[in-house]
Write a protein that holds these residues in place. Structure first.
Motif, PDB file in Angstrom:
ATOM      1  N   GLY A   1       0.816  -1.210   0.000  1.00  0.00           N
ATOM      2  CA  GLY A   1       0.000   0.000   0.000  1.00  0.00           C
ATOM      3  C   GLY A   1       0.848   1.258   0.000  1.00  0.00           C
ATOM      4  N   LEU A   2       1.895   1.266   0.801  1.00  0.00           N
ATOM      5  CA  LEU A   2       2.785   2.426   0.837  1.00  0.00           C
ATOM      6  C   LEU A   2       3.475   2.611  -0.505  1.00  0.00           C
ATOM      7  CD1 LEU A   2       4.182   4.684   2.499  1.00  0.00           C
ATOM      8  CD2 LEU A   2       5.996   3.023   2.913  1.00  0.00           C
ATOM      9  N   ILE A   3       3.909   1.520  -1.115  1.00  0.00           N
ATOM     10  CA  ILE A   3       4.576   1.614  -2.414  1.00  0.00           C
ATOM     11  C   ILE A   3       3.614   2.174  -3.459  1.00  0.00           C
ATOM     12  CG2 ILE A   3       5.575   0.248  -4.281  1.00  0.00           C
ATOM     13  CD1 ILE A   3       6.839  -1.514  -2.114  1.00  0.00           C
ATOM     14  N   LEU A   4       2.371   1.703  -3.459  1.00  0.00           N
ATOM     15  CA  LEU A   4       1.398   2.224  -4.420  1.00  0.00           C
ATOM     16  C   LEU A   4       1.115   3.705  -4.186  1.00  0.00           C
ATOM     17  CD1 LEU A   4      -1.155  -0.690  -4.784  1.00  0.00           C
ATOM     18  CD2 LEU A   4       0.399   0.192  -6.515  1.00  0.00           C
ATOM     19  N   VAL A   5       0.992   4.093  -2.935  1.00  0.00           N
ATOM     20  CA  VAL A   5       0.752   5.517  -2.635  1.00  0.00           C
ATOM     21  C   VAL A   5       1.935   6.358  -3.102  1.00  0.00           C
ATOM     22  CG1 VAL A   5       0.576   7.175  -0.735  1.00  0.00           C
ATOM     23  CG2 VAL A   5      -0.867   5.153  -0.757  1.00  0.00           C
ATOM     24  N   LEU A   6       3.147   5.882  -2.881  1.00  0.00           N
ATOM     25  CA  LEU A   6       4.318   6.656  -3.288  1.00  0.00           C
ATOM     26  C   LEU A   6       4.472   6.684  -4.807  1.00  0.00           C
ATOM     27  CD1 LEU A   6       6.874   5.670  -0.520  1.00  0.00           C
ATOM     28  CD2 LEU A   6       5.468   7.722  -0.705  1.00  0.00           C
ATOM     29  N   ILE A   7       4.096   5.605  -5.489  1.00  0.00           N
ATOM     30  CA  ILE A   7       4.109   5.630  -6.956  1.00  0.00           C
ATOM     31  C   ILE A   7       3.099   6.651  -7.465  1.00  0.00           C
ATOM     32  CG2 ILE A   7       3.485   4.287  -9.012  1.00  0.00           C
ATOM     33  CD1 ILE A   7       4.775   1.865  -7.661  1.00  0.00           C
ATOM     34  N   GLY A   8       1.914   6.641  -6.862  1.00  0.00           N
ATOM     35  CA  GLY A   8       0.912   7.638  -7.247  1.00  0.00           C
ATOM     36  C   GLY A   8       1.381   9.056  -6.989  1.00  0.00           C
ATOM     37  N   LEU A   9       2.044   9.246  -5.875  1.00  0.00           N
ATOM     38  CA  LEU A   9       2.572  10.578  -5.551  1.00  0.00           C
ATOM     39  C   LEU A   9       3.663  10.989  -6.532  1.00  0.00           C
ATOM     40  CD1 LEU A   9       2.434  12.911  -3.541  1.00  0.00           C
ATOM     41  CD2 LEU A   9       4.115  11.707  -2.160  1.00  0.00           C
ATOM     42  N   ALA A  10       4.532  10.049  -6.894  1.00  0.00           N
ATOM     43  CA  ALA A  10       5.595  10.359  -7.851  1.00  0.00           C
ATOM     44  C   ALA A  10       5.020  10.701  -9.221  1.00  0.00           C
ATOM     45  CB  ALA A  10       6.552   9.174  -7.957  1.00  0.00           C
ATOM     46  N   LEU A  11       3.981   9.959  -9.635  1.00  0.00           N
ATOM     47  CA  LEU A  11       3.348  10.276 -10.913  1.00  0.00           C
ATOM     48  C   LEU A  11       2.664  11.631 -10.893  1.00  0.00           C
ATOM     49  CD1 LEU A  11       1.820   6.817 -11.851  1.00  0.00           C
ATOM     50  CD2 LEU A  11       3.637   8.037 -13.067  1.00  0.00           C
TER      51      LEU A  11
END
Length: 128
Positions: free
Chosen positions: A49-59
């Motif tokens: 979940g944290l990885i997905l949130v950070l990927i979304g934030l990076a995008l």
């Protein structure tokens, strides 16, 4: 459709998916009955979940230094979370918080008994 629109949609999907996984991890911590099940729910979906949130934030940010900082956060999370959950599991096992009747394979008991017998032999040997 432009690149920024596609990136924003993918970012929103990643943010929502990561948020749902983090929420599922929180629910698992509250609802699961024993230490090992709670540890599993605290590490697996929480990290993803944290990885997905950070990927979304990076995008969404699209800023080089900020993205590299997020990559470091992901790397440190991937390095520390398994080690921390392993140590919590061993500590819980040694203090009797793990329900041993639910374990399919229990290799830690044999290792723990061997270590205790070696310590007893070392304490009993004179002059060492």
């Amino acid at each position: 459709m432009s690149w920024t629109t596609v990136a924003d949609v993918v970012a929103a999907i990643c943010l929502l998916g990561g948020s749902l996984l983090a929420f599922a991890a929180g629910v698992g911590l509250v609802r699961f009955p024993d230490l090992l099940a709670r540890m599993h729910s605290a590490t697996k979906p929480q990290v993803l979940g944290l990885i997905l949130v950070l990927i979304g934030l990076a995008l969404r940010l699209r800023n080089g230094p900020a993205v590299w900082m997020l990559v470091l956060v992901v790397a440190f999370q991937l390095l520390t979370s398994p080690v921390a959950s392993h140590m919590v599991g061993r500590a819980g096992y040694r203090t009797g918080k793990v329900r041993s009747e639910l374990l399919v394979v229990d290799e830690l008991t044999a290792d723990q008994n061997a270590a205790e017998s070696e310590a007893d032999a070392r304490d009993a040997a004179p002059g060492l």
